[in-house]
Design an enzyme around this catalytic site. Sequence first.
Site, short mmCIF file in Angstrom:
data_model
loop_
_atom_site.label_atom_id
_atom_site.label_comp_id
_atom_site.label_asym_id
_atom_site.label_seq_id
_atom_site.Cartn_x
_atom_site.Cartn_y
_atom_site.Cartn_z
CG ASP A 41 58.76 32.44 0.84
OD1 ASP A 41 59.18 31.43 1.44
OD2 ASP A 41 57.99 33.26 1.37
CG HIS A 48 60.35 38.32 9.28
ND1 HIS A 48 59.41 38.52 8.29
CD2 HIS A 48 60.31 37.01 9.59
CE1 HIS A 48 58.83 37.37 8.01
NE2 HIS A 48 59.34 36.44 8.78
CB SER A 64 60.91 30.80 4.04
OG SER A 64 59.70 31.49 4.17
N1 URA Z 1 58.12 32.74 8.55
C1 URA Z 1 58.42 32.72 7.22
O1 URA Z 1 58.35 33.72 6.54
N2 URA Z 1 58.79 31.55 6.69
C2 URA Z 1 58.89 30.41 7.38
O2 URA Z 1 59.26 29.40 6.83
C3 URA Z 1 58.56 30.44 8.77
C4 URA Z 1 58.19 31.63 9.34
#
Ligand code: URA
Length: 437
Positions: free
Chosen positions: A161, A82, A183
């Site tokens: 989320d 990610h 998140s």
């Molecule tokens: N990426 C995410 O998935 N959530 C965030 O709050 C910021 C970046």
Amino acid sequence: MRTVDLILKKRNGQVLLPKEIAYLVNGFTSGEIPDYQMASFLMAVYFQGMQDTETQALTRSMVDSGRILDLSSLPGPTADKHSTGGVGDKVSLVVVPLAAACGLYLAKMSGRGLGHTGGTIDKLESIPGFRTDLTVDQLLAQVRSIGCAIISQTPDLTPADGKIYALRDVTGTVDSLPLIASSVMSKKIASGAQHILIDVKCGWGAFMRDLPQAVELARIMVQLGREMGRKVGCVISPMEEPLGWAVGNSLEVVEAIKTLKGDGPPDFTRAVRYLSAELLRLAGSVATLAEGEEQVSAALSSGAALQRFAWMIEAQGGDARVADDPDRLPRAHLEAVLEAPGDGFLAEVDALQVGHAAMLLGAGRQKKGDAVDPGAGLLLARKVGEEVRRGERLATLYSNQPEGLERALQFLQGAFSLSPERVAPSPLFLGKVGIDG
Ligand code: URA
């Protein structure tokens, strides 16, 4: 329990109990707590921060708002990757098929671009026919058969989320460490992978503007992973200048394909090779980074990684011929060239401004739900540290909107600065948290 009392408690700097946080998350997800109360709570968190126990409870409640994928029956190590968001950050398009070609299984849930940062889902959707709305069962079947899939956020996984992020986006509460950490980590935990590599972007073009903030975010995420039984490693990488040459959806897919063919920009190629090797090491399939690099080189030079990318496109309904012939991807009709205003060395290419220029060209969205133009964006011709002469090309801009093209061209001039002396480009990485060596 009353929502207003919990808002006051946070506003006054007190520490919330896990059951109080669960009450807020569950109430908001089910619609019992209205947007205005949640927005107020989020703003209190923005100013007061959260203790680690609270961030952990928030993450846990967000994970529990939906399903958790069970990847345990897959026949190899499960991994995920990610990025906290950047400009020209097309890393997932390469690392996912590359790591799959090296034997990892990746079921990746990605986001759309918002503001000046791009999103993997918008990039993939620039491939004609590509579908990102797979069901959880389709996702699992695809990962079992070809080793990887990238899908958009589904209501089955972490619906809390989805709702909270949408509210944060319009209430000025995105750039809060506990809110970002919960998140990102709730999505990663719910997606089921045991080994998770997070690329924390740091600099002008990122949410984290300075290194101490980026390190703290990484620390929180590594700890959240540990507490929830996952192995998490973070790499902190600079986002002062865009990554690679391309910014914009189909342009970035073309660049990813070139990189899979061994013909990508040097900075981007080094980044994806390193991150893939690090992911292999985190997942335990190699003992050292050098061994990981060897596997990565073999998967690139044999064409196995490109083949995986083509399989993934085909499995998700897209036109896999683009892997051989990227010219099949859409390209906006209008073109303009930004020229160097003088002689010198490129000292800065401001990622934030480049990201805004890409938005003006049509590559990004001003607000959630806006359509993006898959073929709009820009190609940088020069990177920091390179020498330029007056009138030489700095960038080529593509758009379907004459006005957007004109505005972006003017805007982009401010993104480049020249110096009489050579300036060293940023290092590829600034640090690691939760990873040895
Ligand atoms: N990426 C995410 O998935 N959530 C965030 O709050 C910021 C970046």
